[in-house]
Design an enzyme around this catalytic site. Structure first.
Site, PDB file in Angstrom:
ATOM      1  N   ASP A   1       0.866  -1.173   0.000  1.00  0.00           N
ATOM      2  CA  ASP A   1       0.000   0.000   0.000  1.00  0.00           C
ATOM      3  C   ASP A   1       0.905   1.225   0.000  1.00  0.00           C
ATOM      4  OD1 ASP A   1       0.928   0.285   2.566  1.00  0.00           O
ATOM      5  OD2 ASP A   1      -0.972  -0.141   3.540  1.00  0.00           O
TER       6      ASP A   1
ATOM      7  N   ASP B   1      -7.835  -7.319   0.391  1.00  0.00           N
ATOM      8  CA  ASP B   1      -6.916  -7.522   1.516  1.00  0.00           C
ATOM      9  C   ASP B   1      -7.671  -7.172   2.768  1.00  0.00           C
ATOM     10  OD1 ASP B   1      -6.646  -4.450   1.096  1.00  0.00           O
ATOM     11  OD2 ASP B   1      -5.681  -4.835   3.017  1.00  0.00           O
TER      12      ASP B   1
ATOM     13  N   CYS C   1     -13.410 -28.551   8.019  1.00  0.00           N
ATOM     14  CA  CYS C   1     -12.268 -27.768   7.535  1.00  0.00           C
ATOM     15  C   CYS C   1     -11.085 -28.686   7.243  1.00  0.00           C
ATOM     16  CB  CYS C   1     -11.881 -26.727   8.583  1.00  0.00           C
ATOM     17  SG  CYS C   1     -10.375 -25.816   8.158  1.00  0.00           S
TER      18      CYS C   1
ATOM     19  N   CYS D   1      -7.853 -27.631   7.059  1.00  0.00           N
ATOM     20  CA  CYS D   1      -6.561 -27.054   7.445  1.00  0.00           C
ATOM     21  C   CYS D   1      -5.828 -27.951   8.437  1.00  0.00           C
ATOM     22  CB  CYS D   1      -6.747 -25.649   8.025  1.00  0.00           C
ATOM     23  SG  CYS D   1      -7.096 -25.601   9.790  1.00  0.00           S
TER      24      CYS D   1
ATOM     25  N   CYS E   1      -7.133 -28.066  12.102  1.00  0.00           N
ATOM     26  CA  CYS E   1      -8.327 -28.891  12.336  1.00  0.00           C
ATOM     27  C   CYS E   1      -8.024 -30.387  12.220  1.00  0.00           C
ATOM     28  CB  CYS E   1      -9.444 -28.483  11.379  1.00  0.00           C
ATOM     29  SG  CYS E   1     -10.140 -26.866  11.807  1.00  0.00           S
TER      30      CYS E   1
ATOM     31  N   HIS F   1      -5.580 -21.452  10.570  1.00  0.00           N
ATOM     32  CA  HIS F   1      -6.979 -21.811  10.320  1.00  0.00           C
ATOM     33  C   HIS F   1      -7.736 -20.675   9.630  1.00  0.00           C
ATOM     34  CE1 HIS F   1     -10.975 -23.462  10.880  1.00  0.00           C
ATOM     35  NE2 HIS F   1     -11.316 -22.238  11.217  1.00  0.00           N
TER      36      HIS F   1
END
Lengths: 376, 376
Positions: free
Chosen positions: B92, B267, B305, B307, B310, B336
């Site tokens: 940015d 973002d 999930c 991930c 998990c 996660h």
């Protein structure tokens, strides 16, 4: 339950071996990273595996207070399942923390009463309680609950404390092994800095077939010389057929000195705690990454180190992360320091296997023990 | 330097495409994790790669203050080498932070003077300064330095602010592209909540061939309805041949709503910041892992999930880590939450490719936006 311990090579008093535990084998001499609350601070289990850690230490005192043994025990394999670590775990007994962290402490023959440092609640811990917690955690190696002798202590104080530890060890042994224990219980030799008390403590312990023996009451502030005297006196008396664990030691130089005298197992918060304070072990000494001299240093932390931190990041970046309080700074420093310790143990084992430990020891002893002065 | 942007599929106003940047391709709609100080808080680059992040955002304001652009620039590929991230980076301009974080701020036509929140030093930042920093960081996408209109603002205020942003954008464009720029510079549409000002801002920008266009001045506290009105008015006016980036948005539901209207890039600090506060996104809503109801819960955070958190850890363990202030708790929660966001983007892209975005949007919109009440 017999503990299988192979001594594969020796060089002088030093031994290179392998301990076979319920959750896997551990090569010795071994270093155990400390995972106080069911996590080696900053690290994930897969990172510890990648670093080659074969066993970690869990703190019974801390885990009993948070989250409590019964919550850990809800998970398969106890602490293993809770923290996602499938390899061996050693738990300490809580004795050391009771004596170093708890306030309003009252010791009786039955056990210890203290205020929880977490919430101020009154907590009672007896040798039997410690065994119950460690059984619930399902550690591969549990430790006897001991009265940790302060330093300095008079001979009278050290004797009383040691004798209580021996009575507590006896009670703990009976309680831990009463039915299908999840692992092995190690006895702990106490006796302060007094050779005769150390010998008496060992003799008292040897009435039971402890699968391993630890040396407690060192790394409590005593001069290095006194620690080495205790080791030199005690280790020749200890059985050769089971692992010897020196609790809470220490600097790389201290570890090498103890290995030379016959110690097989170590634990210490130094690599992880130092990393959180920006102190990083290198082949030429300890670097304080907070020093301004690293601000524009695009080189690796240690050009001779194989860890992932040294492959990928500059000293300038590590200093920046520390300065900004970024979690990644702690992580990268911890990976590096644990690599340093675990790699030291690999080098020690290889040296013993090839009869070159003396030369390695000379090299390690030459590394300055204190922080390197920043380059002017 | 022309930016290659392919639109591969469309469904209504929504587009699925690919942006080709100096450090790699980015599939759109894309979510960019925020890496304020050259690290996505708690994460290592290889973890972001494993999560499928194709681009991260760096904050020019923060990096200019610490460690300073010239220190980053000592590293190969600038910020890429500094943070060990070889994939694309968007920076940015610092404009938003100057307006939200800096104190003792003085705005002139030349630029902004403010006190550094790090050490209180006086800092000057002009559009040219921002371009110099972003060029030194070697980001793939740099952003125009803008005067970020506050909310609420009168039409007069919003117009003056927007017009200044347009003059600054012009200066930044000339400065960024003056010779071999390291990446691409995106323009930012301002104009507050006023449709006519937004249209005028876009018209002013379109005098230059910006390779991408962002929508700034949203996610600053305005009601959702007003944000959607701005998007519905503005997006049909924007060129279809280059990426459209909605800055700082937002909840999963906000992202889906913006994709439906034609936005390509996002973002937001939400997944990472929420993780640090124990707020974890699940398929049925946000869980506050600090709630006592998870104390004995041995199930995974989200049974649906994929991930790594998990797969390996229980809610009881995650709550315990949070309670003990352990770094690993932040790490596992961040993995996660970022997985949740990045997987949402994968689902969105697949849905557009197969013409099923409307159904996916219905499903995501049905997830409660606020924290789930703990089970009684």
């Amino acid at each position: 339950m017999t503990l299988r311990f192979e001594v594969l090579h020796t060089e002088g008093a030093a031994r290179c071996g392998r301990v076979h535990l319920p959750h896997g084998a551990v090569d010795t001499p071994a270093f155990m990273p400390v995972g106080t609350y069911g996590t080696v601070k900053g690290m994930a289990p897969e990172e510890l595996e990648a670093l080659g850690a074969q066993i970690v230490l869990g703190n019974t005192f801390h885990l009993a207070l948070r989250p409590g043994a019964e919550i850990v025990a809800l998970h398969e394999h106890g602490l293993h399942g809770f923290m996602g670590w499938q390899r061996p775990i050693l738990t300490d007994s809580g004795g050391f923390q009771v004596f170093s962290l708890a306030t309003m402490r009252k010791i009786s023959e039955e056990g210890v009463c203290f205020r929880s440092p977490v919430d101020g609640a009154e907590v009672h811990m007896s040798p039997e309680d410690s065994m119950d917690v460690q059984r619930a955690l399902q550690s591969d190696i549990a430790m006897a609950f001991d009265d940790c002798t302060a330093f300095p202590a008079t001979e009278l104080q050290a004797r009383a404390s040691m004798e209580r530890s021996m009575r507590w060890a006896e009670r703990g042994y009976a309680h831990y092994y009463r039915d299908s224990p999840p692992g092995h219980l190690f006895g702990i030799v106490q006796g302060g800095m007094y050779a005769a008390l150390r010998a008496a403590s060992l003799e008292a312990l040897l009435r039971r077939p402890w699968p391993g023996l630890a040396i407690g009451g060192l790394a409590v502030g005593e001069p290095e010389e006194q620690r080495l005297q205790v080791l030199e006196h005690l280790l020749p008396l200890m059985p050769t057929d089971r692992p010897r664990y020196l609790m809470g030691v220490g600097y790389p130089q201290d570890i090498v000195a103890a290995v030379l005298r016959g110690v097989d197992m170590f634990d210490c918060v130094m690599p992880t705690r130092h990393a959180r304070n920006g102190h990083l072990f290198t082949s030429s000494g300890i670097i304080n990454i907070r020093n301004a001299c690293y601000q524009r240093d695009v080189g690796p932390l240690d050009p001779y180190c194989a860890c992932s931190t040294c492959q990928r990041y500059s000293r300038a970046y590590l200093r920046h992360l520390d300065r900004c309080g970024e979690i990644l700074g702690v992580r990268l420093g911890t990976v590096h320091n644990l690599h340093f310790y675990l790699d030291l143990m690999r080098q020690i084992r290889a040296a013993i296997a090839t009869g070159t430990l003396a030369a390695l020891a000379t090299r390690i002893m030459a590394i300055p023990r204190r922080s390197l002065a920043p380059v002017a």
